[in-house]
Design a protein around this motif. Structure first.
Motif, PDB file in Angstrom:
ATOM      1  N   GLU A  80     -77.024 127.103  24.265  1.00  0.00           N
ATOM      2  CA  GLU A  80     -77.113 126.733  23.109  1.00  0.00           C
ATOM      3  C   GLU A  80     -78.479 126.127  22.678  1.00  0.00           C
ATOM      4  O   GLU A  80     -78.996 125.125  23.484  1.00  0.00           O
ATOM      5  N   GLY A  81     -79.316 126.318  21.625  1.00  0.00           N
ATOM      6  CA  GLY A  81     -80.353 125.571  21.376  1.00  0.00           C
ATOM      7  C   GLY A  81     -81.088 126.414  20.111  1.00  0.00           C
ATOM      8  O   GLY A  81     -81.095 127.526  20.042  1.00  0.00           O
ATOM      9  N   PRO A  82     -81.926 125.674  19.395  1.00  0.00           N
ATOM     10  CA  PRO A  82     -82.476 126.149  18.191  1.00  0.00           C
ATOM     11  C   PRO A  82     -83.815 127.054  18.549  1.00  0.00           C
ATOM     12  O   PRO A  82     -84.088 128.110  18.205  1.00  0.00           O
ATOM     13  N   THR A  83     -84.305 126.509  19.811  1.00  0.00           N
ATOM     14  CA  THR A  83     -85.498 127.443  20.591  1.00  0.00           C
ATOM     15  C   THR A  83     -84.921 127.697  22.094  1.00  0.00           C
ATOM     16  O   THR A  83     -84.143 126.971  22.471  1.00  0.00           O
ATOM     17  N   ALA A  89     -84.339 122.981  28.250  1.00  0.00           N
ATOM     18  CA  ALA A  89     -84.117 121.643  28.550  1.00  0.00           C
ATOM     19  C   ALA A  89     -82.303 121.362  28.861  1.00  0.00           C
ATOM     20  O   ALA A  89     -82.195 120.734  29.650  1.00  0.00           O
ATOM     21  N   ALA A  90     -81.784 122.135  28.054  1.00  0.00           N
ATOM     22  CA  ALA A  90     -80.177 121.989  28.136  1.00  0.00           C
ATOM     23  C   ALA A  90     -79.840 122.349  29.727  1.00  0.00           C
ATOM     24  O   ALA A  90     -78.934 121.588  30.056  1.00  0.00           O
ATOM     25  N   LEU A  91     -80.306 123.423  29.920  1.00  0.00           N
ATOM     26  CA  LEU A  91     -79.859 124.097  31.105  1.00  0.00           C
ATOM     27  C   LEU A  91     -80.545 123.045  32.632  1.00  0.00           C
ATOM     28  O   LEU A  91     -79.685 122.787  33.387  1.00  0.00           O
ATOM     29  N   LEU A  92     -81.607 122.476  32.078  1.00  0.00           N
ATOM     30  CA  LEU A  92     -82.181 121.698  33.420  1.00  0.00           C
ATOM     31  C   LEU A  92     -81.441 120.256  33.325  1.00  0.00           C
ATOM     32  O   LEU A  92     -81.015 119.805  34.306  1.00  0.00           O
ATOM     33  N   GLN A  93     -81.022 119.780  32.098  1.00  0.00           N
ATOM     34  CA  GLN A  93     -80.287 118.802  32.033  1.00  0.00           C
ATOM     35  C   GLN A  93     -78.707 118.774  32.757  1.00  0.00           C
ATOM     36  O   GLN A  93     -78.521 118.057  33.516  1.00  0.00           O
ATOM     37  N   ARG A  94     -78.045 120.127  32.509  1.00  0.00           N
ATOM     38  CA  ARG A  94     -76.889 120.245  33.086  1.00  0.00           C
ATOM     39  C   ARG A  94     -77.021 120.309  34.620  1.00  0.00           C
ATOM     40  O   ARG A  94     -76.119 119.748  35.531  1.00  0.00           O
ATOM     41  N   LEU A 143     -71.817 124.444  38.942  1.00  0.00           N
ATOM     42  CA  LEU A 143     -72.658 124.904  38.255  1.00  0.00           C
ATOM     43  C   LEU A 143     -71.999 126.486  37.550  1.00  0.00           C
ATOM     44  O   LEU A 143     -72.358 126.712  36.407  1.00  0.00           O
ATOM     45  N   GLU A 144     -71.371 127.053  38.413  1.00  0.00           N
ATOM     46  CA  GLU A 144     -70.778 128.618  38.055  1.00  0.00           C
ATOM     47  C   GLU A 144     -69.518 128.721  37.391  1.00  0.00           C
ATOM     48  O   GLU A 144     -69.349 129.515  36.583  1.00  0.00           O
ATOM     49  N   ALA A 145     -68.876 127.575  37.478  1.00  0.00           N
ATOM     50  CA  ALA A 145     -67.382 127.683  36.774  1.00  0.00           C
ATOM     51  C   ALA A 145     -67.574 127.035  35.344  1.00  0.00           C
ATOM     52  O   ALA A 145     -66.219 127.194  34.575  1.00  0.00           O
ATOM     53  N   GLY A 146     -68.321 126.012  35.220  1.00  0.00           N
ATOM     54  CA  GLY A 146     -68.288 125.545  33.962  1.00  0.00           C
ATOM     55  C   GLY A 146     -68.990 126.409  32.676  1.00  0.00           C
ATOM     56  O   GLY A 146     -69.336 127.385  32.787  1.00  0.00           O
ATOM     57  N   MET A 147     -69.152 125.640  31.557  1.00  0.00           N
ATOM     58  CA  MET A 147     -69.481 126.251  30.347  1.00  0.00           C
ATOM     59  C   MET A 147     -70.948 125.530  30.248  1.00  0.00           C
ATOM     60  O   MET A 147     -71.160 124.264  30.442  1.00  0.00           O
ATOM     61  N   PRO A 148     -72.194 126.402  29.708  1.00  0.00           N
ATOM     62  CA  PRO A 148     -72.069 127.681  29.635  1.00  0.00           C
ATOM     63  C   PRO A 148     -72.206 128.200  31.044  1.00  0.00           C
ATOM     64  O   PRO A 148     -72.266 127.773  32.006  1.00  0.00           O
ATOM     65  N   VAL A 175     -81.297 128.810  39.165  1.00  0.00           N
ATOM     66  CA  VAL A 175     -80.301 128.802  38.323  1.00  0.00           C
ATOM     67  C   VAL A 175     -80.725 129.543  37.066  1.00  0.00           C
ATOM     68  O   VAL A 175     -81.369 129.216  36.411  1.00  0.00           O
ATOM     69  N   SER A 176     -79.636 130.362  36.489  1.00  0.00           N
ATOM     70  CA  SER A 176     -80.007 131.206  35.129  1.00  0.00           C
ATOM     71  C   SER A 176     -78.795 131.147  34.188  1.00  0.00           C
ATOM     72  O   SER A 176     -77.796 131.284  34.909  1.00  0.00           O
ATOM     73  N   GLY A 177     -79.313 131.196  33.051  1.00  0.00           N
ATOM     74  CA  GLY A 177     -78.083 131.382  31.925  1.00  0.00           C
ATOM     75  C   GLY A 177     -78.804 132.148  30.835  1.00  0.00           C
ATOM     76  O   GLY A 177     -80.105 132.208  30.852  1.00  0.00           O
ATOM     77  N   GLN A 178     -78.038 132.712  29.799  1.00  0.00           N
ATOM     78  CA  GLN A 178     -78.423 133.403  28.940  1.00  0.00           C
ATOM     79  C   GLN A 178     -78.479 132.646  27.589  1.00  0.00           C
ATOM     80  O   GLN A 178     -77.234 131.918  27.094  1.00  0.00           O
ATOM     81  N   TRP A 179     -79.628 132.647  26.978  1.00  0.00           N
ATOM     82  CA  TRP A 179     -79.881 131.980  25.766  1.00  0.00           C
ATOM     83  C   TRP A 179     -78.954 132.818  24.481  1.00  0.00           C
ATOM     84  O   TRP A 179     -79.267 133.812  24.595  1.00  0.00           O
ATOM     85  N   GLN A 180     -78.395 131.806  23.635  1.00  0.00           N
ATOM     86  CA  GLN A 180     -77.776 132.554  22.568  1.00  0.00           C
ATOM     87  C   GLN A 180     -78.643 133.143  21.506  1.00  0.00           C
ATOM     88  O   GLN A 180     -78.425 134.165  20.674  1.00  0.00           O
ATOM     89  N   GLY A 181     -79.941 132.692  21.402  1.00  0.00           N
ATOM     90  CA  GLY A 181     -80.739 132.856  20.455  1.00  0.00           C
ATOM     91  C   GLY A 181     -81.039 132.031  19.238  1.00  0.00           C
ATOM     92  O   GLY A 181     -80.165 131.160  19.273  1.00  0.00           O
TER      93      GLY A 181
END
Length: 183
Positions: A80-83, A89-94, A143-148, A175-181
């Protein structure tokens, strides 16, 4: 007795020759059947493991995902994030939080928000860190079991001499994740 007389002399007993012939046929038959039986056993084991995996997947989807305390994991499955930069940055922080929670230290990281998979809204983070060998499995699991929902695209582990003397592993991970948009 010479070799020439051995082949030219009459056989001492046809029964002995028949018994030797039957024994050789039995040995060759067994040698041919055992590998085939082994293949069938492996195929049956693979089918059983596939069925078990299907049952586990169905059970985990039906029961919902749970954390260590047995409570359902809350949060969005997407970053999640507006941009895209804020989501990255949230992914990096996680990633940093998970590694430091298990006693590791991130030495470098790189955020990729404009890579080849950016059109699919996939954000990737590459990082290098050091952690104990025992901490690697919990880090990967968390990393893989949590959210997001995050996916480990690449993992390289180096336990070379300078690092291994300290009891640590040098790990490089993507590590990769899908952004909500945009919201």
């Amino acid at each position: 007795m010479s070799i020439g007389t051995l082949f030219t002399a009459a056989p001492s007993s046809p029964r002995i020759a028949a018994a030797v012939y039957a024994g050789l046929l039995l040995v060759l038959g067994t040698a041919a059947v055992l590998p085939i039986k082994s293949l069938f056993d492996q195929r049956a084991e693979l089918a059983a493991l596939t069925d078990t995996l299907r049952l586990l997947d169905a059970h985990s989807m039906a029961a919902g995902r749970e954390d260590k305390d047995g409570a359902a994991i809350a949060g969005s499955a997407l970053l999640e994030g507006p941009t895209v930069t804020v989501a990255g940055a949230a992914l990096l922080q996680r990633l940093n939080e998970v590694v430091s929670r298990h006693g590791g230290s991130v030495s470098s990281s790189q955020l990729d928000v404009q890579g080849p998979r950016a059109r699919e809204r996939l954000i990737s983070v590459g990082a290098s860190f050091e952690a104990d060998q025992a901490a690697l499995q919990p880090i990967l699991y968390e990393l893989e079991a949590g959210m997001p929902c995050l996916f480990i695209d690449e993992l390289m582990v180096d336990g070379g001499a300078p690092v291994a003397m300290l009891g640590k592993l040098r790990i490089t991970i993507t590590v990769s994740g899908q952004w909500q948009g945009p919201q």
